[in-house]
Design a protein around this motif. Structure first.
Motif: not given
Lengths: 148, 148, 148, 148
Positions: A15-17, A22-25, A70-71, C34-36
């Motif tokens: 998620f931090s990425e 709404g997409v991966a940076h 994400f995911g 957060e990942e966990a």
């Protein structure tokens, strides 16, 4: 020297990425390439970094072809390795599955250089160093090519 | 020792710091606190980091009160400094302007410790080191309190 | 409600997560928590994020006890879950192996809140929403406790 | 269309952007380019991002020429803009001062595409959209070239 190697690295997008679109940076995706490279080094028993040596990036080019959310799991494959005296180049391609089909997320090329800390060149400075036969052999199965 | 100091650091939220919820990711906001601290050090003429010494984080607690969006300017203020032998604690509060009013984005407390590289404790290890009178004076205007 | 659950998430520290002190940056370690949590959600079949809902962080506190280096594997365990109407709190502890012993890298507590996008409250705004029985059951094996 | 524009963006390297080699990580430097671009947009009164539109990266190539350390100020200049129907390309160069001389840290080229959210193409999808005359005029001082 162009060893015939392919290394594949997979992981989920954190998620931090992601970014506000709404997409991966794009920088998170760039980091995935380095991670795949380090995963390759670890798999071959070669440390990608030590206090006095490392493999900084020299050149990086990438085309972004599809967004990644994400995911989602991405598979980054490294191919087309080209090994010179102190540097290594390779191509990369990241793919994901979408509705049963394989989609290319991004692809490009990376060049890295083997360096050693060089205090004479200033604090924090590194200078290129030829890749040893041991590392060359471990990573690429190459022998006696440090003369290249 | 509790010097009466307030330091304010301002900057915009970058796009790379947002996440898919459309707001600054909590780790980006955490990084802002460290940036504000380093900005304080630079303002006082004290290097926050050197090859053989630094100020790692020991404890960090934060409450997130309002979201912060791409492009918004945040003002992080550091207050309530408390200086011990090798460590420094402070409170922080980040605010933004919204419709003419000041909104608290997050607030909390940080504790950092002054350390020096200690090769005897292992590769990459650091050990706590008392804050020198020079640094204590430069950062906090304190004198002769290294005995604390 | 205090369900008796423990979730463990493991992964290596990436090079991009280290800082000039040679260790994982404190924000990268925060991101691991957060990942966990997201790994726990995925394992339970619950999406941790959707376009119109999510689980932003409300409070986060952490103590950093030992440094963590590039390539080291960290195991983050989430325990002591406490479930309220719209929020969930838990404790976390990250450990690594060092010379055959288990070392705590960091530990602390997190509170997250279930929210839904609320256009009436402004662009990009979210408002707290009670955790549904379905999600409560899937994540924590709890039944009929949305009245809490 | 090739408007004659140069935009310069300056800021310090943050500690969180360094890596264990002691230098700014290559992805942090990549992010600086996007920041410089957004700074250019803001300076021209054009929002670089909205809930339903944005400017994702299409292609990015960079050569890293000198390391950059924590606390150093980098000046990123954007030049050689080339404007097409929905996309914009530009060159970038980042420089720092070292011992009274200007050193190139990295340089390269970026292509971005103007997109609009397209729900018909799937959740989270965006599709290219021609750059409006208003934006074209505001950013580049170009008139009547949306036919290009």
């Amino acid at each position: 020297m162009k060893p015939s190697i392919e290394h594949i690295y997979r992981r989920r997008i954190h998620f931090s990425e992601t970014d506000a679109a709404g997409v991966a940076h794009f920088t998170a995706l760039a980091s995935l390439v380095e991670e795949a490279e380090h995963d390759f080094f670890f798999a071959k028993g070669v440390a990608p970094f030590a206090a006095d040596s490392g493999w900084p990036r020299v050149a990086f080019s990438v085309q972004y072809e599809a967004p990644c959310f994400f995911g989602e799991e991405v598979a980054v494959s490294l191919t087309d390795f080209s090994v010179a005296k102190s540097s290594v180049s390779y191509s990369f391609r990241a793919e994901k599955e979408k509705a049963g089909e394989t989609v290319t997320v991004f692809r490009g090329a990376m060049t890295i250089c083997h360096v050693r800390r060089n205090p004479e060149a200033g604090a924090g400075a590194f200078s290129p160093e030829p890749i040893s036969d041991v590392v060359r052999g471990a990573l690429f199965g190459l022998r006696g090519c440090s003369q290249i």
